[in-house]
Scaffold this motif. Structure first.
Motif: not given
Length: 103
Positions: A18-33, A73-83
Motif C-alpha cells: 500500500v503506497h501513499g500517506d499510510v504510516q503513522g496515521v493508524g492505517f495498520r490498526w485499521w487494516t488489522r481490524a 475511493v472514497p473510503s466508506t469505512t473511514r480508512r486513515p491516511g491516504r492511499v
C-alpha cells in the motif's frame, strides 16, 4: 471426512503493498481490524520506503474484500491516511499463521 470439509474452499494468500500517506496515521490498526472482521490471518507492517505491506490469508472472497477496502475511493469505512496505489500479489497459504498482527 466431514462433508463440509470437502466443500470448504482452499485458503489463499494475498500480499498488498500500500503506497501513499499510510504510516503513522493508524492505517495498520485499521487494516488489522478489517482483516479480523473478515476472518483473515496475517500481518500489516511498515516498510522502510514508506509503504505498508499487508499479508492476508483465508477464504478468497474475504481476501478480495480486504483488497477492495484497501483500494476503495472514497473510503466508506473511514480508512486513515491516504492511499495512492495498492500493488497486489496472490499465492498459496503458509502454515503456522493463526492471527492477524501489526508488526
Amino acid at each position: 471426512m466431514d462433508v463440509n470439509e470437502t466443500e470448504r474452499p482452499a485458503p489463499v494468500r494475498g500480499t498488498f503493498f500500500v503506497h501513499g500517506d499510510v504510516q503513522g496515521v493508524g492505517f495498520r490498526w485499521w487494516t488489522r481490524a478489517r482483516a479480523l472482521e473478515l476472518g483473515l490471518v496475517g500481518h500489516a507492517r511498515n516498510t522502510v520506503d514508506g509503504r505498508v505491506e499487508v499479508v492476508a490469508q483465508g477464504p478468497a472472497g474475504a481476501v478480495d474484500r480486504l483488497h477492495e477496502l484497501l483500494t476503495e475511493v472514497p473510503s466508506t469505512t473511514r480508512r486513515p491516511g491516504r492511499v495512492t496505489q495498492v500493488v497486489a500479489q496472490r499465492g498459496g497459504p503458509r502454515d503456522g499463521i493463526d492471527s492477524f498482527v501489526e508488526r
